[in-house]
Design an enzyme around this catalytic site. Structure first.
Site, PDB file in Angstrom:
ATOM      1  N   LYS A  29      60.435 -14.094  67.440  1.00  9.54           N
ATOM      2  CA  LYS A  29      59.613 -14.568  68.530  1.00  9.54           C
ATOM      3  C   LYS A  29      58.267 -14.366  67.912  1.00  9.54           C
ATOM      4  O   LYS A  29      57.732 -13.478  67.744  1.00  9.54           O
ATOM      5  CB  LYS A  29      59.651 -13.903  69.711  1.00  9.54           C
ATOM      6  CG  LYS A  29      58.618 -14.477  70.967  1.00  9.54           C
ATOM      7  CD  LYS A  29      58.566 -13.737  72.058  1.00  9.54           C
ATOM      8  CE  LYS A  29      57.258 -14.015  72.669  1.00  9.54           C
ATOM      9  NZ  LYS A  29      57.265 -12.943  74.070  1.00  9.54           N
ATOM     10  N   GLY A  31      51.824 -11.324  81.275  1.00  6.75           N
ATOM     11  CA  GLY A  31      51.629 -10.398  82.279  1.00  6.75           C
ATOM     12  C   GLY A  31      50.939 -10.606  83.429  1.00  6.75           C
ATOM     13  O   GLY A  31      50.675  -9.891  84.412  1.00  6.75           O
TER      14      GLY A  31
END
Lengths: 256, 65
Positions: free
Chosen positions: A95, A156
């Site tokens: 990733k 987040g």
């Protein structure tokens, strides 16, 4: 969902950070039904060798790992981290994150494309964390990426899908490329909304890890992703501006 | 020899990266390593000589999103 030739049953990819405890993380992974979790590489902290215990726990869960290059702000850092991850985790998957801004954790898309080209040429199977920008996505595909992972919102934040039109456009432009919304998902409804757009999967972490009950939230996310996918396949109705009666008007009694 | 290990000064007897990892207790651990910012494959640790002042990074699997 097919990711670089690997067929995976669950469309949820789950992060492993910020859980209250390793046991809750393990239970959340099981509750989510995911087959892929994201992991990272960091300096081993303290004499307890916590990283070794973490890795043993992940292996016991029997899931695939997707190592990230989180925290990397340059191409060199990201490429070096990817090489380290390939050796440690024994996978060509990475990733790829090249962060451009410390406040928003927005990808540095220029560095991302450059790093992706280097890694793809070196045999990596790159999952690029990107924006919904079409031009960048084109460059990533040209670089060799066979998956795209646009953000929903900054990492987040739990804000959901900040640019639905952009995500929808990306889906329409790349009908054959697996698209995974990565970051910004805060609620099951956000995940379902992305799946209803035709996205192939969702990668999330904080929404589960920081929930009051991460295990229950993991299950809720899995259910929402399945529901969103089923809705997409069912062909949602076209929205319209004016009301349209659902009950037939023909045969209505004249009473007034 | 004086080296920097994960940002902290260390005095080691080791002269290769493989010996340094053993000396630091990482012999059997699942880790990756770099010297002066360059990744060193596990198979090359034996032949990677260390010099005074080298910066060694040793990383292990950790939680990630």
């Amino acid at each position: 969902m097919n990711l670089y030739g690997i067929e995976v049953a669950s469309r949820l990819l789950l992060g492993t950070a910020r859980y209250p405890s390793p046991a809750i993380l393990a239970d959340a992974v099981r509750a989510s039904g995911t087959g892929i979790v994201t992991v990272s590489l960091r300096r081993e902290a303290g004499p307890q060798r916590g990283g070794q215990a973490f890795w043993a726990m992940i292996r016991d869960l029997g899931v695939r790992v997707l190592p990230n290059t989180a925290g990397c702000h340059s191409v060199k850092e990201a490429v070096t981290t990817a090489h380290m991850a390939r050796e440690v985790f024994d996978t060509p998957w990475v990733k790829l994150e090249v962060i451009g801004d410390a406040d928003t954790l927005q990808p540095d898309v220029f560095g991302l494309v450059e790093a992706a080209a280097i890694l793809c040429a070196d045999g990596f199977e790159v999952f690029p964390y990107t924006t919904e920008d079409l031009s960048v996505a084109e460059r990533l595909v040209e670089a060799g990426c066979r998956i795209l992972m646009p953000w929903g919102a900054p990492i987040g934040t739990g804000k959901g899908l900040n640019n639905v039109l952009g995500l929808r456009t990306l889906r329409a432009h790349f009908p054959e490329v697996p698209l995974i919304v990565d970051a910004g998902i805060g609620l099951p409804s956000h995940a379902a909304a992305a799946m209803e757009l035709g996205y192939d999967g969702i990668l999330l972490n904080t929404a589960v890890a920081r929930a009051g009950d991460p295990i229950a939230m993991a299950g809720a996310m899995a259910t929402a992703i399945e529901a969103g996918r089923a809705a997409f396949l069912a062909g949602p109705m076209e929205p319209r501006d004016m009301a349209s009666p659902s009950t037939p008007m023909i045969g209505q009694a004249v009473l007034g | 020899m004086n080296v920097i290990v994960n940002g902290s000064p260390q005095e080691l007897c080791a002269t290769t990266l493989a010996q340094a990892l053993d000396e630091l207790g990482y012999g059997a651990a699942t880790v990756a390593s770099a010297v002066n910012g360059r990744f060193v494959r596990a198979v090359s640790r034996d032949i990677t000589a260390l010099a005074d002042g080298d910066a060694i990074e040793i990383v292990a699997p950790m939680q990630g999103g």
